[in-house]
Scaffold this active site. Structure first.
Site, PDB file in Angstrom:
ATOM      1  N   VAL A   1       4.008   1.257   3.301  1.00  0.00           N
ATOM      2  CA  VAL A   1       3.082   2.626   2.938  1.00  0.00           C
ATOM      3  C   VAL A   1       3.349   3.090   1.834  1.00  0.00           C
ATOM      4  O   VAL A   1       4.198   3.648   1.711  1.00  0.00           O
ATOM      5  CB  VAL A   1       3.272   3.536   4.403  1.00  0.00           C
ATOM      6  CG1 VAL A   1       2.221   4.426   4.360  1.00  0.00           C
ATOM      7  CG2 VAL A   1       2.868   2.655   5.572  1.00  0.00           C
ATOM      8  N   LYS A   2       2.111   3.135   0.906  1.00  0.00           N
ATOM      9  CA  LYS A   2       2.335   3.963  -0.232  1.00  0.00           C
ATOM     10  C   LYS A   2       1.917   5.364  -0.237  1.00  0.00           C
ATOM     11  O   LYS A   2       0.730   5.686   0.317  1.00  0.00           O
ATOM     12  CB  LYS A   2       1.475   3.197  -1.303  1.00  0.00           C
ATOM     13  CG  LYS A   2       1.581   3.456  -2.929  1.00  0.00           C
ATOM     14  CD  LYS A   2       0.346   2.413  -3.392  1.00  0.00           C
ATOM     15  CE  LYS A   2       1.078   2.524  -4.900  1.00  0.00           C
ATOM     16  NZ  LYS A   2      -0.128   1.626  -5.776  1.00  0.00           N
ATOM     17  N   VAL A   3       2.875   6.318  -0.538  1.00  0.00           N
ATOM     18  CA  VAL A   3       2.660   7.695  -0.339  1.00  0.00           C
ATOM     19  C   VAL A   3       2.742   8.557  -1.554  1.00  0.00           C
ATOM     20  O   VAL A   3       3.564   8.306  -2.372  1.00  0.00           O
ATOM     21  CB  VAL A   3       3.824   8.337   0.543  1.00  0.00           C
ATOM     22  CG1 VAL A   3       3.714   9.555   1.000  1.00  0.00           C
ATOM     23  CG2 VAL A   3       3.794   7.388   2.048  1.00  0.00           C
TER      24      VAL A   3
END
Length: 217
Positions: free
Chosen positions: A86-88
Site C-alpha cells: 500500500v503506497k501512502v
C-alpha cells in the site's frame, strides 16, 4: 539492488519481466490514467493482472488523505493479492496509517519523500519502503542522489529495516548513482532500464566480432 518498473503499461511490464531482472512494480493514479484505466473496479482488476504477471511487490497507491480513508482504501488494496504494497503519502495522517498497517501486517511504501527527516518518520512508523523522488529534487536545484546516500547512512546507523526505493528516475545514470549511494530498490521507466544495456564500445566490439566471424563461414 532490486529493480522495479514504474508504469501501469502491461506490455512494458512484460518486456521488463522477460529480461529476468524485474523484482516488482510501482504505480500511481497518474500512471493508471495514462493507460486509460478508469473506475474503481477497472483499477482493482488492473492491479490483480499486474500481480499475476510479476512475482514481486506491487505498489498500489491510495488517494485518500485522512487516516480513516487511507486505512479503508489500504485494506481493500491489500486484499487484492499478497504482493500488494500500500503506497501512502508522506503526510501526518499517512504516518499514522503506516503505523496501523505495520501493526496489522500490511506492507507499505511511503511516497513523496523529499528529506531525511521524512524518511526517519516513515521508518519509525514501520514503512516497508520509502520513496525519495530524486528527479524532482534535482529539478529543484538540490542533489537527489545525495539524499539517497544520507538516508542510507542514517538507516545503517540506526538499524532501520525500511528499504530505500529510489523513485523519479530520469535516466540510466541515475540508476547507477543510486546503486552507489546505497538504494535498496530503484523504480524507473522501461527506457531507463534498457539504457543500462547501451554502450558504444559494445556496439563497435560486437560489429567487429560479427565481421570477423564471416571470415570463417
Amino acid at each position: 539492488m532490486k529493480f522495479f518498473i514504474d508504469t501501469a503499461n502491461l506490455a512494458q511490464i512484460k518486456e521488463a519481466n522477460d529480461l529476468g531482472i524485474l523484482d516488482g512494480v510501482t504505480t500511481n493514479p497518474s500512471l493508471m490514467a495514462k493507460e486509460g484505466i478508469k473506475g474503481t473496479e477497472a483499477v482493482m482488476q488492473h492491479y490483480k493482472t499486474i500481480c499475476e504477471m510479476v512475482n514481486g511487490d506491487i505498489s498500489a497507491e491510495v488517494i485518500s488523505t485522512d487516516f480513516d480513508g487511507i486505512v479503508a482504501e489500504g485494506k481493500i488494496l491489500a486484499a487484492i493479492h499478497p504482493n500488494i504494497v500500500v503506497k501512502v503519502p508522506m503526510i501526518k495522517e499517512g504516518i499514522k496509517a503506516i503505523k496501523w498497517f505495520t501493526d496489522n501486517g500490511i506492507k507499505t511504501n511511503c511516497t513523496l519523500i523529499f528529506s531525511a527527516g521524512q524518511a526517519i518518520l516513515a521508518a519509525k512508523a514501520g514503512a516497508t519502503y520509502v520513496s525519495p523522488f530524486i528527479g524532482r529534487i534535482d529539478d529543484s536545484g538540490w542533489d537527489g542522489v545525495e539524499l539517497i546516500a544520507q538516508i542510507a547512512n542514517i538507516y545503517a546507523i540506526q538499524g532501520f529495516k525500511t528499504e530505500i526505493l529510489a523513485a523519479s528516475i530520469r535516466n540510466a545514470l541515475h540508476i547507477v548513482k543510486c546503486a552507489e549511494a546505497g538504494a535498496d530498490v530503484c523504480t524507473c521507466p522501461l527506457d531507463s532500464i534498457l539504457g543500462l544495456l547501451k554502450h558504444p564500445l559494445t556496439d563497435i566490439g560486437l560489429a567487429k566480432f560479427l565481421e570477423d566471424a564471416k571470415k570463417f563461414a
